[in-house]
Each structure stands twice: as structure tokens, then as C-alpha cells.
Design an enzyme around this catalytic site. Structure first.
Site, mmCIF file in Angstrom:
data_model
loop_
_atom_site.group_PDB
_atom_site.id
_atom_site.type_symbol
_atom_site.label_atom_id
_atom_site.label_comp_id
_atom_site.label_asym_id
_atom_site.label_seq_id
_atom_site.Cartn_x
_atom_site.Cartn_y
_atom_site.Cartn_z
ATOM 1 N N GLY A 14 0.809 -1.213 0.000
ATOM 2 C CA GLY A 14 0.000 0.000 0.000
ATOM 3 C C GLY A 14 0.838 1.257 0.000
ATOM 4 N N SER A 15 1.921 1.261 -0.781
ATOM 5 C CA SER A 15 2.863 2.391 -0.737
ATOM 6 C C SER A 15 2.790 3.283 -1.971
ATOM 7 C CB SER A 15 4.292 1.882 -0.547
ATOM 8 O OG SER A 15 4.627 0.892 -1.494
ATOM 9 N N ASN A 90 1.175 -2.524 5.360
ATOM 10 C CA ASN A 90 0.475 -1.256 5.549
ATOM 11 C C ASN A 90 -0.855 -1.204 4.803
ATOM 12 O OD1 ASN A 90 0.280 1.861 5.848
ATOM 13 N ND2 ASN A 90 0.366 1.545 3.633
ATOM 14 N N TYR A 155 -13.854 -2.249 11.634
ATOM 15 C CA TYR A 155 -12.518 -1.709 11.376
ATOM 16 C C TYR A 155 -11.673 -1.750 12.651
ATOM 17 C CZ TYR A 155 -8.834 1.690 10.371
ATOM 18 O OH TYR A 155 -7.619 2.301 10.216
ATOM 19 N N THR A 158 -10.278 -5.167 13.359
ATOM 20 C CA THR A 158 -9.158 -5.627 12.534
ATOM 21 C C THR A 158 -7.832 -5.039 13.016
ATOM 22 O OG1 THR A 158 -9.436 -3.849 10.864
ATOM 23 C CG2 THR A 158 -10.615 -5.927 10.497
ATOM 24 N N ILE A 188 -3.639 10.970 11.630
ATOM 25 C CA ILE A 188 -2.597 11.519 10.766
ATOM 26 C C ILE A 188 -3.238 12.421 9.716
ATOM 27 C CG2 ILE A 188 -0.680 10.960 9.237
ATOM 28 C CD1 ILE A 188 -0.386 10.030 12.186
#
Length: 265
Positions: A14-15, A90, A155, A158, A188
């Protein structure tokens, strides 16, 4: 500080955007050869080109980690040009559905995307780390896995599973030279979050200035000891440390990078 990552090769899932992009770029800046992963080849290629233009070394791996076939393709692409010393899990999905909205299918899909996808990559890459006698596995968790809220329960669950499985993996990897740890971000800031804050500001009477909006949002929604949102590079820095040789004695740990949002020992 030299984190001694030269000669190491890292896959960050996921980068191709967001937090994963910040992580993969920091590892590359620290000297690691990196593999940029995403489901969109153009976005992955763009991040890879950015790294290369900055003097780094980067390959790409494209695939959907929610399927075994996709994970096979990503692992094969990652290993094509060399070993993988570092795996940063990620990639994942999020959802804001509540208990009344989230169906059992939503729960199943969320678990597959956010937990089983991590397992798939561990199973495909950790065995070859064992032959190297050294390796790093870093899972991106989250504070909602430690102190869940009433919303988005599937969510939250998980994230808790990610924390649990990472510690279990650390126990399994005892004395192999491979460590398994969690970095647990707080809230973030990113362009998507900023857009949401601006759209939500009138409802909460946060004003119109973005900095004022962000400050008031922190005070009312995510109060923490720093009084602000975190930055992607602050998460990336924690990941980079755990990937370094300076973290040889750190395994089964959770490093919270949340400004003190979570109030626990």
C-alpha cells in the site's frame, strides 16, 4: 544517524499513496532498495520514479492482496530482483459504518482486507527471511485497536487483530534474527483528512481557517498531549527505526505514534 539500511531490500504494501508512500520514501532515503506496491500501476510507477529521481533504488509490485492470487503476484514481483529483508504490512481498507450499518459481509470483507492480507504476505516472504538469518516485519496497527470507539466496530476489530497477530508472529520467530513489531498511528493529517475537516467545519463551528479547523478538531475529536494531528513522516520514522539494526532487541512491541491520544501504560 545512519540506520544501516544499505544493502537491505524492503517491500511496503500500500505504498503508492498516503502513509505507505511516506514510509517507502523514507526507507529509500535511508539507503534501502524498496519495492513500491499498489493496485494501480500508474500510481506505483510515479512513486517509484520519485524515489529513483532522488537517487534511490525502487521496483514496483502491483496486485490485490485481498486474494491469494494477487498476493502471489505481488510476492513474485517483489522477489524478482532480489531477496526481501523487510516487510512493512500497511495496505488495507477503512470504513465508517456503525454497528447498525455494518453487515456480516462488511465484517468478513474488512477482516480479509485488513488482516488476512497481512497474513498472506507474511506467509509468502518470511520463509525466505529465515534463510537469511535476519529480517524485519512491521505491521501498521492503530489506536482504535487498543481503545475502540462505538463507531466502525469492524474496522476497530481488525486493528486489534493486527496487534495480536504481530506479537504471535514475534513469538514464532524466536531466535531467527527476524523481529515482528507494530507501529500504531494516531490521527494523521493528509489531503483527504483536510478535505473532510473543511467540509465538516460548518457543522462543528470550527471556523474557516484550516489551521484553526485542525486545532479545534483535535481538541474536540482526538484530544492528545501535542494538540495536533500527526504527520506521515512521523509514522515513517518509527517504522524506519524498527527496520534498522538499532532495533535488533525490539520484538513483539507496539510503538504508539499518536501524540499521547491513547492513555495507557
Amino acid at each position: 544517524m545512519d540506520l544501516k539500511l544499505k544493502g537491505k531490500r524492503a517491500l511496503v504494501t500500500g505504498s503508492s499513496s498516503g502513509l505507505g508512500e511516506a514510509i517507502v520514501k523514507m526507507l529509500a532515503a535511508e539507503g534501502a532498495s524498496v519495492v513500491v506496491h499498489g493496485r494501480n500501476i500508474e500510481r506505483a510507477r510515479k512513486v517509484s520514479e520519485d524515489i529513483i529521481s532522488s537517487g534511490g533504488t525502487a521496483d514496483i509490485a502491483v496486485g490485490d492482496l485481498s486474494t491469494d492470487e494477487g498476493a502471489d503476484a505481488v510476492a513474485a514481483a517483489a522477489l524478482k530482483n532480489g531477496q526481501i529483508d523487510i516487510l512493512v504490512n500497511n495496505a488495507g481498507a477503512t470504513s465508517h459504518k456503525s454497528w447498525g450499518d455494518a453487515t456480516t459481509l462488511d465484517w468478513t470483507e474488512m477482516y480479509n482486507n485488513n488482516v488476512v492480507s497481512y497474513v498472506r504476505m507474511v506467509q509468502r516472504l518470511v520463509p525466505q527471511m529465515k534463510t537469511l538469518g535476519w529480517g524485519r516485519v512491521v505491521h501498521i496497527g492503530g489506536g482504535l485497536g487498543i481503545q475502540p470507539i462505538k463507531e466502525q466496530p469492524h474496522y476497530n476489530a481488525t486493528l486489534a487483530a493486527r496487534h495480536n497477530m504481530s506479537i504471535s508472529l514475534a513469538r514464532q520467530l524466536k531466535e531467527t534474527g527476524i523481529t515482528s513489531n507494530v507501529v500504531s498511528p494516531g490521527a494523521i493529517i493528509n489531503p483527504m483528512v483536510e478535505d473532510w475537516l473543511i467540509s465538516a467545519a460548518p457543522k462543528f463551528s470550527w471556523g474557516t481557517d484550516l489551521e484553526e479547523i485542525k486545532y479545534k478538531a483535535v481538541q474536540e475529536l482526538i484530544p492528545n498531549d501535542t494538540g495536533r494531528f500527526g504527520e506521515p513522516d512521523e509514522i515513517a520514522g518509527a517504522v524506519a527505526y524498527l527496520c534498522s539494526t538499532f532495533a535488533d532487541y525490539v520484538s513483539g512491541a507496539t510503538i504508539r505514534v499518536d501524540g499521547g491520544t491513547i492513555k495507557c501504560m
